[in-house]
Design an enzyme around this catalytic site. Sequence first.
Site, short mmCIF file in Angstrom:
data_model
loop_
_atom_site.label_atom_id
_atom_site.label_comp_id
_atom_site.label_asym_id
_atom_site.label_seq_id
_atom_site.Cartn_x
_atom_site.Cartn_y
_atom_site.Cartn_z
CE LYS A 42 -4.07 0.05 1.74
NZ LYS A 42 -4.77 -0.29 0.50
CG ASN A 45 0.35 -0.32 -4.52
OD1 ASN A 45 1.33 -0.71 -5.14
ND2 ASN A 45 -0.58 -1.14 -4.05
N GLY A 215 -17.95 6.42 -5.66
CA GLY A 215 -17.23 7.64 -5.36
C GLY A 215 -16.75 7.69 -3.93
CG ASP A 242 -3.03 1.22 -2.23
OD1 ASP A 242 -3.41 1.48 -1.08
OD2 ASP A 242 -2.67 0.08 -2.60
CB SER A 272 -5.94 3.31 -10.82
OG SER A 272 -6.97 2.93 -9.90
N GLY A 277 -2.75 -4.84 -12.31
CA GLY A 277 -1.61 -4.49 -11.48
C GLY A 277 -1.84 -3.18 -10.76
#
Length: 297
Positions: A42, A45, A215, A242, A272, A277
């Site tokens: 985390k 990231n 959201g 993250d 993201s 990944g």
Amino acid sequence: MKKPIISVVGSINMDLIVTTQRRPAVGETIIGSEFYTKPGGKGANQAVAAARLGAEVHMIGRVGNDIFGNELLSLLNKENIFLNNVEPVTHLPTGVASITLSEGDNNIIIVPGANSLVTPEYLHQHIETILKSDVIITQLEIPIETVEELSNICNQYNKTLVLNPAPAQRLSTNVISNCTYITPNEIELNQLKEQHPHMLVENEEKLIVTEGKKGSYYFHQGEVQRVKGFTVNAVDTTGAGDCFNGALAYSLGMKKDIAEASRFANAAAALSVQNLGAQEGMPTLKEVEQFLAQYSV
């Protein structure tokens, strides 16, 4: 305006990812579809998320002196993240996360390894980096006593501290009081409410709660303020939270208010999840701005 300086005190892991059509029942063996190793943790990231948006990012953490550790440091270096505060150790392996991707979501098991050596003492060895930062991010994949001490330092020096309470565990009253913002998802929020029955009443304006594709929301003067999410085709949700935290820290470092910072972070997180990944999918500032421009009035 100068780019914000962000320190991330947290975990650096290698993610071991299996994809499967369905999750196995207890005691059952099934055939998976694919296997990947991907950079994760985390902390790492969130550092990559903030760095790709243009922040000056300093990582404070530990890895093992092994193949995974060397690879992860090389990848973080390519993201232009400052690694002066990351020291390899010889007697513990690099942390790993075992991730199962199935039915559009994920299950994760963390083995901390070298992350367990991000101690309060280690923190003080790198305090100069913390004190020059505009925003500090931390999570709960490092020892809780380190998070406690970091919160004390940030409170003492009036630093903005974003705590992502994952994996969820009990927080001290001191940590809650010292944090500027606490960013749980819905599951983590419910766990925190069970552990801290009066937390919402006493500290609700510290909370920025993520709700996946719906959201996020925060509180202002006792009222819930919802920040709408974005509908996209999700491929891998592993790093979404993250990404949200890294983007939130970047935006806060750019002196944006909570509403604007949350919308920006929602957009980054939506981008993201469209890639496999945790770190590969982190968007650039240009990509987030172009994405938001599609939704401008």
